[in-house]
Scaffold this active site. Sequence first.
Site, PDB file in Angstrom:
ATOM      1  N   VAL A 125       0.833  -1.202   0.000  1.00 60.45           N
ATOM      2  CA  VAL A 125       0.000   0.000   0.000  1.00 60.45           C
ATOM      3  C   VAL A 125       0.875   1.263   0.000  1.00 60.45           C
ATOM      4  O   VAL A 125       0.372   2.363   0.037  1.00 60.45           O
ATOM      5  CB  VAL A 125      -0.941  -0.008   1.226  1.00 60.45           C
ATOM      6  CG1 VAL A 125      -1.869  -1.218   1.177  1.00 60.45           C
ATOM      7  CG2 VAL A 125      -0.152   0.001   2.541  1.00 60.45           C
ATOM      8  N   HIS A 144      -4.682  -4.309  -2.228  1.00 53.41           N
ATOM      9  CA  HIS A 144      -4.994  -4.162  -0.801  1.00 53.41           C
ATOM     10  C   HIS A 144      -5.148  -2.700  -0.404  1.00 53.41           C
ATOM     11  O   HIS A 144      -5.089  -2.357   0.774  1.00 53.41           O
ATOM     12  CB  HIS A 144      -3.942  -4.858   0.062  1.00 53.41           C
ATOM     13  CG  HIS A 144      -4.023  -6.352  -0.042  1.00 53.41           C
ATOM     14  ND1 HIS A 144      -3.054  -7.184   0.446  1.00 53.41           N
ATOM     15  CD2 HIS A 144      -4.965  -7.150  -0.577  1.00 53.41           C
ATOM     16  CE1 HIS A 144      -3.408  -8.441   0.216  1.00 53.41           C
ATOM     17  NE2 HIS A 144      -4.551  -8.448  -0.417  1.00 53.41           N
ATOM     18  N   CYS A 189     -19.716   7.318   2.464  1.00 57.11           N
ATOM     19  CA  CYS A 189     -19.733   7.754   1.053  1.00 57.11           C
ATOM     20  C   CYS A 189     -18.852   6.841   0.187  1.00 57.11           C
ATOM     21  O   CYS A 189     -19.081   6.688  -1.007  1.00 57.11           O
ATOM     22  CB  CYS A 189     -19.240   9.194   0.942  1.00 57.11           C
ATOM     23  SG  CYS A 189     -20.224  10.367   1.862  1.00 57.11           S
ATOM     24  N   SER A 211       5.045 -13.682   1.414  1.00 57.18           N
ATOM     25  CA  SER A 211       5.091 -14.961   2.142  1.00 57.18           C
ATOM     26  C   SER A 211       3.931 -15.855   1.737  1.00 57.18           C
ATOM     27  O   SER A 211       3.855 -17.008   2.147  1.00 57.18           O
ATOM     28  CB  SER A 211       5.042 -14.709   3.649  1.00 57.18           C
ATOM     29  OG  SER A 211       3.867 -13.958   3.962  1.00 57.18           O
TER      30      SER A 211
HETATM   31  C1  BV8 Z   1     -11.046 -11.649   2.700  1.00 62.26           C
HETATM   32  C2  BV8 Z   1      -3.604  -4.072   3.940  1.00 62.26           C
HETATM   33  C3  BV8 Z   1     -13.176 -12.305   3.271  1.00 62.26           C
HETATM   34  C4  BV8 Z   1      -3.400  -3.815   5.390  1.00 62.26           C
HETATM   35  C5  BV8 Z   1      -3.611  -6.447   3.912  1.00 62.26           C
HETATM   36  C6  BV8 Z   1     -10.365 -14.691   9.686  1.00 62.26           C
HETATM   37  C7  BV8 Z   1     -11.106 -13.513   9.664  1.00 62.26           C
HETATM   38  C8  BV8 Z   1     -11.197 -12.721   8.524  1.00 62.26           C
HETATM   39  C9  BV8 Z   1     -10.530 -13.105   7.380  1.00 62.26           C
HETATM   40  C10 BV8 Z   1      -9.785 -14.269   7.410  1.00 62.26           C
HETATM   41  C11 BV8 Z   1      -9.695 -15.070   8.534  1.00 62.26           C
HETATM   42  N1  BV8 Z   1      -8.893 -16.119   8.243  1.00 62.26           N
HETATM   43  C12 BV8 Z   1      -8.465 -16.025   6.981  1.00 62.26           C
HETATM   44  C13 BV8 Z   1      -9.003 -14.912   6.448  1.00 62.26           C
HETATM   45  C14 BV8 Z   1      -8.805 -14.441   5.129  1.00 62.26           C
HETATM   46  C15 BV8 Z   1      -7.721 -13.371   5.245  1.00 62.26           C
HETATM   47  C16 BV8 Z   1      -6.403 -14.082   5.289  1.00 62.26           C
HETATM   48  O1  BV8 Z   1      -5.966 -14.589   4.288  1.00 62.26           O
HETATM   49  N2  BV8 Z   1      -5.805 -14.092   6.506  1.00 62.26           N
HETATM   50  C17 BV8 Z   1      -4.514 -14.739   6.662  1.00 62.26           C
HETATM   51  C18 BV8 Z   1      -3.750 -14.025   7.785  1.00 62.26           C
HETATM   52  C19 BV8 Z   1      -4.751 -16.211   6.988  1.00 62.26           C
HETATM   53  N3  BV8 Z   1      -7.853 -12.563   4.068  1.00 62.26           N
HETATM   54  C20 BV8 Z   1      -8.633 -11.483   4.150  1.00 62.26           C
HETATM   55  O2  BV8 Z   1      -9.160 -11.086   5.161  1.00 62.26           O
HETATM   56  C21 BV8 Z   1      -8.845 -10.778   2.824  1.00 62.26           C
HETATM   57  N4  BV8 Z   1     -10.245 -10.619   2.639  1.00 62.26           N
HETATM   58  O3  BV8 Z   1     -10.693 -12.797   2.770  1.00 62.26           O
HETATM   59  O4  BV8 Z   1     -12.331 -11.295   2.721  1.00 62.26           O
HETATM   60  C22 BV8 Z   1     -14.494 -12.012   2.750  1.00 62.26           C
HETATM   61  C23 BV8 Z   1     -15.040 -12.848   1.782  1.00 62.26           C
HETATM   62  C24 BV8 Z   1     -16.304 -12.621   1.357  1.00 62.26           C
HETATM   63  C25 BV8 Z   1     -17.022 -11.521   1.849  1.00 62.26           C
HETATM   64  C26 BV8 Z   1     -16.449 -10.664   2.798  1.00 62.26           C
HETATM   65  C27 BV8 Z   1     -15.164 -10.905   3.252  1.00 62.26           C
HETATM   66  C28 BV8 Z   1      -8.230  -9.394   2.853  1.00 62.26           C
HETATM   67  C29 BV8 Z   1      -6.733  -9.525   2.895  1.00 62.26           C
HETATM   68  C30 BV8 Z   1      -6.114  -8.152   2.788  1.00 62.26           C
HETATM   69  C31 BV8 Z   1      -5.668  -7.720   4.157  1.00 62.26           C
HETATM   70  N5  BV8 Z   1      -4.909  -6.484   4.023  1.00 62.26           N
HETATM   71  N6  BV8 Z   1      -2.958  -5.318   3.668  1.00 62.26           N
HETATM   72  C32 BV8 Z   1      -2.149  -3.030   5.559  1.00 62.26           C
HETATM   73  O5  BV8 Z   1      -1.214  -3.160   4.741  1.00 62.26           O
HETATM   74  O6  BV8 Z   1      -2.120  -2.322   6.545  1.00 62.26           O
HETATM   75  S1  BV8 Z   1      -2.693  -7.852   4.005  1.00 62.26           S
HETATM   76  C33 BV8 Z   1      -1.106  -7.406   4.351  1.00 62.26           C
HETATM   77  O7  BV8 Z   1      -0.472  -8.534   4.901  1.00 62.26           O
HETATM   78  C34 BV8 Z   1      -0.299  -7.104   3.126  1.00 62.26           C
HETATM   79  O8  BV8 Z   1      -1.028  -6.371   2.185  1.00 62.26           O
HETATM   80  C35 BV8 Z   1       0.096  -8.442   2.640  1.00 62.26           C
HETATM   81  O9  BV8 Z   1      -0.895  -8.980   1.818  1.00 62.26           O
HETATM   82  C36 BV8 Z   1       0.120  -9.237   3.916  1.00 62.26           C
HETATM   83  C37 BV8 Z   1       1.550  -9.452   4.322  1.00 62.26           C
HETATM   84  O10 BV8 Z   1       2.026 -10.318   3.400  1.00 62.26           O
HETATM   85  P1  BV8 Z   1       3.370 -10.019   2.580  1.00 62.26           P
HETATM   86  O11 BV8 Z   1       3.201  -8.825   1.719  1.00 62.26           O
HETATM   87  O12 BV8 Z   1       3.669 -11.312   1.937  1.00 62.26           O
HETATM   88  O13 BV8 Z   1       4.465  -9.625   3.638  1.00 62.26           O
HETATM   89  P2  BV8 Z   1       5.214 -10.611   4.625  1.00 62.26           P
HETATM   90  O14 BV8 Z   1       5.946  -9.755   5.599  1.00 62.26           O
HETATM   91  O15 BV8 Z   1       4.248 -11.638   5.123  1.00 62.26           O
HETATM   92  O16 BV8 Z   1       6.264 -11.368   3.702  1.00 62.26           O
HETATM   93  C38 BV8 Z   1       7.339 -10.634   3.151  1.00 62.26           C
HETATM   94  C39 BV8 Z   1       8.108 -11.600   2.288  1.00 62.26           C
HETATM   95  O17 BV8 Z   1       9.185 -10.875   1.679  1.00 62.26           O
HETATM   96  C40 BV8 Z   1       8.751 -12.724   3.087  1.00 62.26           C
HETATM   97  O18 BV8 Z   1       8.538 -13.933   2.384  1.00 62.26           O
HETATM   98  C41 BV8 Z   1      10.235 -12.361   3.107  1.00 62.26           C
HETATM   99  O19 BV8 Z   1      11.063 -13.513   3.066  1.00 62.26           O
HETATM  100  C42 BV8 Z   1      10.378 -11.606   1.822  1.00 62.26           C
HETATM  101  N7  BV8 Z   1      11.461 -10.620   1.784  1.00 62.26           N
HETATM  102  C43 BV8 Z   1      11.919  -9.811   2.785  1.00 62.26           C
HETATM  103  N8  BV8 Z   1      12.886  -8.995   2.287  1.00 62.26           N
HETATM  104  C44 BV8 Z   1      13.027  -9.294   0.967  1.00 62.26           C
HETATM  105  C45 BV8 Z   1      12.123 -10.323   0.639  1.00 62.26           C
HETATM  106  N9  BV8 Z   1      12.014 -10.831  -0.600  1.00 62.26           N
HETATM  107  C46 BV8 Z   1      12.814 -10.312  -1.553  1.00 62.26           C
HETATM  108  N10 BV8 Z   1      13.705  -9.314  -1.327  1.00 62.26           N
HETATM  109  C47 BV8 Z   1      13.841  -8.796  -0.084  1.00 62.26           C
HETATM  110  N11 BV8 Z   1      14.737  -7.812   0.131  1.00 62.26           N
HETATM  111 ZN    ZN Z   2     -19.563  10.710   3.891  1.00 62.30          ZN
END
Ligand code: BV8
Ligand code: ZN
Length: 243
Positions: free
Chosen positions: A95, A111, A122, A185
Amino acid sequence: MKLDSQSRVLVLTGAGVSAESGVPTFRGMNGLWEGHRVEEVASPEGFAADPLLVWRFYSLRREGAAKVAPNAGHVALAELEARLGERFLLATQNVDGLHARAGSRRMLAIHGELFQSRCERCNVPFADAQTYFAAPLPRCETCGGAIRPHIVWFGEMLDPAHLQRVEAFIEEAGKRLVFIAVGTSGMVYPAAGLVDAARSVGGQTWLVDAAPSAEYSARFDRVLTGKSGEILPGLFSESAPSP
Ligand code: BV8
Ligand code: ZN
């Protein structure tokens, strides 16, 4: 990586692609922020319960993101887009706005956008770099509703238009698809399911990650371990032999 005149490239990026710009990753924070679980702060329930806490979380991230710049990985992806044109699409989970600042245009911020806010009634997003660390919190001038970050929180739907564009790109590409996940991840759905969609149409799948997880790696044809800022610039140049 061999790309030919038929290749269609879909890239999914996560926090890792911004790590070399100095933006902390989620896994780097062990899913915590000031002792709160990110899933709680980045959720509609969290915002309803304590909007000031959530605005402090996003305000700190706005301050942080305003001080950083795109890195070579962001630039390499913008250059690939310039070469491939409509045969390229980028879906980012980030983001922080760094892809757009590096020149990416065929990019979906699936996201949300840190530097946009919207009235929760709104629902019209607007550019907003303001930080809010104390009451009174911003309210909509039109309806008095609460202003929130234009972010897709946990438990919230992604923009259906974004998902449709990605699915159409995958369907249209078929076997010509090259899907590349970079710096993610693969824990958050539905983004984490894109690799499976790519495989289902016979596309090639590549993962570029500094420390790929065994579970996510297992779903890719090729895994390149290393920093995206170091791997991406050389990965797409036609002359370079496949590593
Ligand atoms: C949905 C905005 C449902 C926020 C983000 C229980 C309750 C509610 C929902 C759920 C639940 N259980 C499961 C879910 C579904 C949920 C989900 O998947 N949860 C996970 C935790 C299990 N998903 C959702 O809620 C999604 N919506 O399912 O809606 C629904 C369906 C029908 C009707 C209504 C509703 C919404 C998901 C979006 C959430 N928002 N972001 C913010 O940013 O503040 S997610 C946020 O976390 C990020 O955007 C990103 O997606 C995620 C983090 O992941 P990564 O980007 O991969 O980052 P991470 O640190 O994990 O990994 C970094 C990687 O980089 C590592 O692998 C590392 O090794 C590597 N790395 C590090 N340095 C380097 C590198 N690689 C290369 N070079 C480097 N230098
Ligand atoms: Zn409004």
